[in-house]
Design a protein around this motif. Sequence first.
Motif, PDB file in Angstrom:
ATOM      1  N   GLU A 199       0.833  -1.209   0.000  1.00  0.00           N
ATOM      2  CA  GLU A 199       0.000   0.000   0.000  1.00  0.00           C
ATOM      3  C   GLU A 199       0.863   1.253   0.000  1.00  0.00           C
ATOM      4  O   GLU A 199       0.560   2.237  -0.692  1.00  0.00           O
ATOM      5  N   ALA A 200       1.968   1.222   0.734  1.00  0.00           N
ATOM      6  CA  ALA A 200       2.841   2.393   0.825  1.00  0.00           C
ATOM      7  C   ALA A 200       3.505   2.724  -0.508  1.00  0.00           C
ATOM      8  O   ALA A 200       3.770   3.894  -0.798  1.00  0.00           O
ATOM      9  N   VAL A 201       3.762   1.686  -1.319  1.00  0.00           N
ATOM     10  CA  VAL A 201       4.434   1.937  -2.604  1.00  0.00           C
ATOM     11  C   VAL A 201       3.448   1.955  -3.769  1.00  0.00           C
ATOM     12  O   VAL A 201       3.860   2.133  -4.924  1.00  0.00           O
ATOM     13  N   GLY A 202       2.154   1.783  -3.471  1.00  0.00           N
ATOM     14  CA  GLY A 202       1.131   1.914  -4.498  1.00  0.00           C
ATOM     15  C   GLY A 202       0.980   0.719  -5.405  1.00  0.00           C
ATOM     16  O   GLY A 202       0.771   0.858  -6.615  1.00  0.00           O
ATOM     17  N   THR A 203       1.089  -0.483  -4.827  1.00  0.00           N
ATOM     18  CA  THR A 203       0.933  -1.700  -5.624  1.00  0.00           C
ATOM     19  C   THR A 203       0.169  -2.728  -4.812  1.00  0.00           C
ATOM     20  O   THR A 203      -0.278  -2.451  -3.696  1.00  0.00           O
ATOM     21  N   GLU A 204      -0.004  -3.922  -5.364  1.00  0.00           N
ATOM     22  CA  GLU A 204      -0.657  -4.998  -4.644  1.00  0.00           C
ATOM     23  C   GLU A 204       0.376  -6.018  -4.199  1.00  0.00           C
ATOM     24  O   GLU A 204       1.402  -6.208  -4.870  1.00  0.00           O
ATOM     25  N   PRO A 205       0.152  -6.680  -3.074  1.00  0.00           N
ATOM     26  CA  PRO A 205       1.139  -7.639  -2.584  1.00  0.00           C
ATOM     27  C   PRO A 205       1.177  -8.898  -3.450  1.00  0.00           C
ATOM     28  O   PRO A 205       0.131  -9.438  -3.810  1.00  0.00           O
ATOM     29  N   LEU A 206       2.375  -9.334  -3.790  1.00  0.00           N
ATOM     30  CA  LEU A 206       2.576 -10.578  -4.520  1.00  0.00           C
ATOM     31  C   LEU A 206       3.182 -11.578  -3.538  1.00  0.00           C
ATOM     32  O   LEU A 206       4.381 -11.533  -3.252  1.00  0.00           O
ATOM     33  N   VAL A 207       2.349 -12.449  -2.997  1.00  0.00           N
ATOM     34  CA  VAL A 207       2.781 -13.351  -1.935  1.00  0.00           C
ATOM     35  C   VAL A 207       3.414 -14.601  -2.535  1.00  0.00           C
ATOM     36  O   VAL A 207       2.833 -15.237  -3.428  1.00  0.00           O
ATOM     37  N   ALA A 208       4.601 -14.936  -2.065  1.00  0.00           N
ATOM     38  CA  ALA A 208       5.293 -16.137  -2.528  1.00  0.00           C
ATOM     39  C   ALA A 208       6.237 -16.618  -1.436  1.00  0.00           C
ATOM     40  O   ALA A 208       6.931 -15.817  -0.812  1.00  0.00           O
ATOM     41  N   ASP A 209       6.243 -17.920  -1.224  1.00  0.00           N
ATOM     42  CA  ASP A 209       7.137 -18.554  -0.257  1.00  0.00           C
ATOM     43  C   ASP A 209       8.270 -19.210  -1.046  1.00  0.00           C
ATOM     44  O   ASP A 209       8.034 -20.121  -1.838  1.00  0.00           O
ATOM     45  N   PHE A 210       9.489 -18.751  -0.838  1.00  0.00           N
ATOM     46  CA  PHE A 210      10.617 -19.264  -1.612  1.00  0.00           C
ATOM     47  C   PHE A 210      10.992 -20.693  -1.212  1.00  0.00           C
ATOM     48  O   PHE A 210      11.847 -21.304  -1.861  1.00  0.00           O
ATOM     49  N   ALA A 211      10.360 -21.215  -0.181  1.00  0.00           N
ATOM     50  CA  ALA A 211      10.535 -22.626   0.148  1.00  0.00           C
ATOM     51  C   ALA A 211       9.664 -23.517  -0.735  1.00  0.00           C
ATOM     52  O   ALA A 211       9.696 -24.741  -0.608  1.00  0.00           O
ATOM     53  N   ARG A 212       8.908 -22.905  -1.634  1.00  0.00           N
ATOM     54  CA  ARG A 212       8.072 -23.629  -2.606  1.00  0.00           C
ATOM     55  C   ARG A 212       8.382 -23.093  -3.998  1.00  0.00           C
ATOM     56  O   ARG A 212       8.036 -21.962  -4.325  1.00  0.00           O
TER      57      ARG A 212
END
Length: 280
Positions: free
Chosen positions: A50-63
């Motif tokens: 939200e602070a940078v004006g985008t949507e969160p892209l959630v990813a777990d690098f263990a997968r």
Amino acid sequence: MTDQTMAGRTVLVTGASDGIGAETARVLAQRGATVLVTGRSRDKLRPVAEAVGTEPLVADFARLDDVRRLAGQVADRAGTLDVLMNNAGGTFSPSRTTHDGHEPNFQVNHLAPFLLTNLLRPTLAAAGRSLVVNTSSIGNLMGKVVLDDLDYEHRKAREFPAYGTGKLMNILFTRGIADRWADDGITSAAVHPGPVGSSFGRDSRIVGLLYRTPLARFATISVPDGAAPLVALAERGPDPEVNGRYFSRFHVDGRENRQASDQALIDGLWERSAALVGIG
């Protein structure tokens, strides 16, 4: 008025849920960049996005499937990528393997960013000239790459040396990019940000004792100070002078593992990593 040094450039910051990743994302957005952010915690990542004006892209690098999905999302949102900040990582107990069956320090610190960067190569190349920054560490001095035993199947993995090996791999990968992708206009650099007093090593009890005790303030630097070298490299952009170099904060550092310049290891690690993640 904010200095718009990054205006017109698109940046992806991994490990942006908190710490130096979140700070780097905020500063680059303030300086005019279009910033994409990814991390494994949706709750922590949302306010940064939200602070940078985008949507969160959630990813777990263990997968690794999460990494593949992330690469597709980034390519869909950004026709070109000027800077890729491979900042996600940490130190992990080797006693539990990842979803993909790998030793976690190896996968999260090296194999996942290796896969992501390779999948985003067309998007980086589309920018004409672009930069990949890999967050390494002085911990690379503790590392030892054994090409025939990357996943510690034939030797015991210990947390700090395994972490250091992952950070050494960040430097080897940086030099692999420099060797292979110059014709695409892609430049790479590795950087040790310094001993940052952040959530680094939150999965490690030992690191927690070192970094988050009352005495730690005498040995660590602030999150903004830790992010500053990453921001400086992003602003510098695809300068040929940084290509394949390892920086200790703002300066090219001679204190690197002797294996870091071994061409056989640079090539061998690339080839074996590519085979493990299934790319040509």
